[in-house]
Design an enzyme around this catalytic site. Structure first.
Site, PDB file in Angstrom:
ATOM      1  N   ASN A  10       0.925  -1.194   0.072  1.00 28.61           N
ATOM      2  CA  ASN A  10       0.086  -0.145   0.023  1.00 28.61           C
ATOM      3  C   ASN A  10       0.890   1.315  -0.009  1.00 28.61           C
ATOM      4  O   ASN A  10       1.501   1.684   0.841  1.00 28.61           O
ATOM      5  CB  ASN A  10      -0.960   0.087   1.265  1.00 28.61           C
ATOM      6  N   TRP A  11       1.031   1.639  -1.127  1.00 23.83           N
ATOM      7  CA  TRP A  11       1.868   3.259  -1.354  1.00 23.83           C
ATOM      8  C   TRP A  11       1.429   4.289  -0.720  1.00 23.83           C
ATOM      9  O   TRP A  11       2.369   5.193  -0.495  1.00 23.83           O
ATOM     10  CB  TRP A  11       2.120   3.221  -2.756  1.00 23.83           C
ATOM     11  N   LYS A  12       0.206   4.440  -0.500  1.00 22.91           N
ATOM     12  CA  LYS A  12      -0.231   5.540   0.139  1.00 22.91           C
ATOM     13  C   LYS A  12      -0.154   6.558  -0.778  1.00 22.91           C
ATOM     14  O   LYS A  12      -0.153   6.362  -1.958  1.00 22.91           O
ATOM     15  CB  LYS A  12       0.112   5.930   1.599  1.00 22.91           C
ATOM     16  N   HIS A 102      -9.582   1.428   4.408  1.00 24.00           N
ATOM     17  CA  HIS A 102      -8.436   1.436   5.350  1.00 24.00           C
ATOM     18  C   HIS A 102      -8.542   2.388   6.355  1.00 24.00           C
ATOM     19  O   HIS A 102      -9.316   3.543   6.302  1.00 24.00           O
ATOM     20  CB  HIS A 102      -7.278   2.029   4.181  1.00 24.00           C
ATOM     21  N   GLU A 104      -6.909   4.666   7.459  1.00 19.43           N
ATOM     22  CA  GLU A 104      -6.706   6.192   7.036  1.00 19.43           C
ATOM     23  C   GLU A 104      -7.980   6.852   6.231  1.00 19.43           C
ATOM     24  O   GLU A 104      -8.481   7.926   6.399  1.00 19.43           O
ATOM     25  CB  GLU A 104      -5.522   6.556   6.059  1.00 19.43           C
ATOM     26  N   GLU A 170      -5.569  -4.862  10.377  1.00 16.11           N
ATOM     27  CA  GLU A 170      -4.565  -3.731  10.587  1.00 16.11           C
ATOM     28  C   GLU A 170      -4.735  -3.111  11.912  1.00 16.11           C
ATOM     29  O   GLU A 170      -5.705  -2.033  11.628  1.00 16.11           O
ATOM     30  CB  GLU A 170      -4.535  -2.768   9.439  1.00 16.11           C
ATOM     31  N   GLY A 176       2.126   2.251  10.730  1.00 15.16           N
ATOM     32  CA  GLY A 176       3.309   3.505  10.540  1.00 15.16           C
ATOM     33  C   GLY A 176       3.946   3.764  11.759  1.00 15.16           C
ATOM     34  O   GLY A 176       4.449   4.675  11.989  1.00 15.16           O
ATOM     35  N   SER A 216       3.320  -2.090  10.160  1.00 12.89           N
ATOM     36  CA  SER A 216       4.631  -2.187  10.536  1.00 12.89           C
ATOM     37  C   SER A 216       5.282  -3.519  10.138  1.00 12.89           C
ATOM     38  O   SER A 216       6.232  -3.906  10.801  1.00 12.89           O
ATOM     39  CB  SER A 216       5.048  -1.603  12.000  1.00 12.89           C
TER      40      SER A 216
HETATM   41  P1  PGA Z   1       2.700   0.311   7.674  1.00 12.14           P
HETATM   42  O1  PGA Z   1       1.327   0.492   7.115  1.00 12.14           O
HETATM   43  O2  PGA Z   1       3.142  -0.837   7.002  1.00 12.14           O
HETATM   44  O3  PGA Z   1       3.669   1.389   7.241  1.00 12.14           O
HETATM   45  O4  PGA Z   1       2.405   0.321   9.180  1.00 12.14           O
HETATM   46  C1  PGA Z   1       0.528  -0.410   6.607  1.00 12.14           C
HETATM   47  C2  PGA Z   1      -0.741  -0.049   6.037  1.00 12.14           C
HETATM   48  O5  PGA Z   1      -1.405   1.063   6.523  1.00 12.14           O
HETATM   49  O6  PGA Z   1      -1.467  -0.646   5.252  1.00 12.14           O
END
Ligand code: PGA
Length: 258
Positions: A10-12, A102, A104, A170, A176, A216
């Site tokens: 997931n590149w965001k 997600h 976010e 998640e 993150g 993470s």
């Molecule tokens: P992360 O993000 O690996 O940077 O913790 C995972 C995600 O949000 O899908």
């Protein structure tokens, strides 16, 4: 039932279309140098929308076996929805997967379980496999709401008829932050999700649905998750932006000797 493991990046909101081309090329070359078996482990990247056309053209031209996904979609198919992206456009770009719900999106864009459900239905209409993201915050975990992910999963699927689904557990506190859930913690919640799926959608559906862990994940911790019987893959954020690191995550089987 054997579930093909899935490693998804997931590149965001990172990397423009030129940087996307460079990263996909590097991942593909690194994996082909290592004789990577894409039949045994599926590798997906979800770049930003503006990168998708370039990524698709590259993947097609080079015959790469990396699969394309998107990070979100509209719950509508077309019309006066300024700034939104239809699932139809994503399928036309050969996207096979789409992230839905997600954390976010839920926190920054206020998407609730109902919105997530409508997006799952939109994904199905356009032959996209939804990667439904669920997970609890630290407060929710501390207040004993360990079944929140099961509730989010079932709410998103209520009244929905679907053949193909991926769920990504998640925990919000692990995204993150560098604070990774233990493999045992992840396995516990993921097996609860599978049980919930079996009760609501039947044992066969639950058995074939891949459930990933995300939060993470790095090359040095992926193997511990992949050893767990109910964990079928990982959704990787930060570490998916580094070609070596992401390729090493995809090659987790070498770390556990299978
Ligand atoms: P992360 O993000 O690996 O940077 O913790 C995972 C995600 O949000 O899908």
């Amino acid at each position: 039932m054997t579930r093909t493991p899935l490693i998804a990046g997931n590149w965001k909101m990172n990397l423009d279309h030129q940087q996307a081309i460079a990263l996909i090329q590097k991942i593909a070359w690194t994996l082909s140098d290592a004789d990577f078996d894409y039949e045994a482990v599926e590798v997906v990247v979800t770049p930003p929308f503006t990168d998708l056309r370039s990524a698709q053209t590259l993947i097609d031209a080079e015959g790469f076996k990396i699969v394309l996904g998107a990070q979100d979609l509209s719950d509508n198919d077309s019309g006066a929805f300024t700034g939104d992206i239809s699932g139809e456009f994503l399928s036309r770009l050969n996207c096979q997967y789409v992230l839905v719900g997600h954390s976010e999106r839920r926190t920054i864009h206020g998407e609730d379980d109902e919105k997530v459900r409508l997006k799952i239905q939109a994904a199905i209409r356009h032959n996209l496999i939804p990667i439904l993201c669920v997970g609890e915050t630290l407060e929710q975990r501390n207040s004993g709401q360990m079944d929140l992910s099961v509730k989010q999963t079932l709410a998103a699927l209520e009244g929905v008829n679907l053949e193909n689904l991926v769920v990504a557990y998640e925990p919000v506190w692990a995204i993150g932050t560098g604070e990774v859930a233990s493999a045992e913690q992840a396995e516990e919640v993921i097996s609860m999700i599978r049980k919930g799926l079996a009760e609501s959608k039947g044992a066969e559906f639950a058995d074939k649905t891949r459930i990933l862990y995300g939060g993470s994940v790095k090359a040095n911790n992926v193997a511990s998750f992949m050893k767990m019987p109910n964990i079928d893959g990982v959704l990787v954020g930060g570490a998916s932006l580094d070609s070596e690191e992401f390729a090493n995550i995809a090659r987790y089987r070498e770390h556990i000797g299978v």
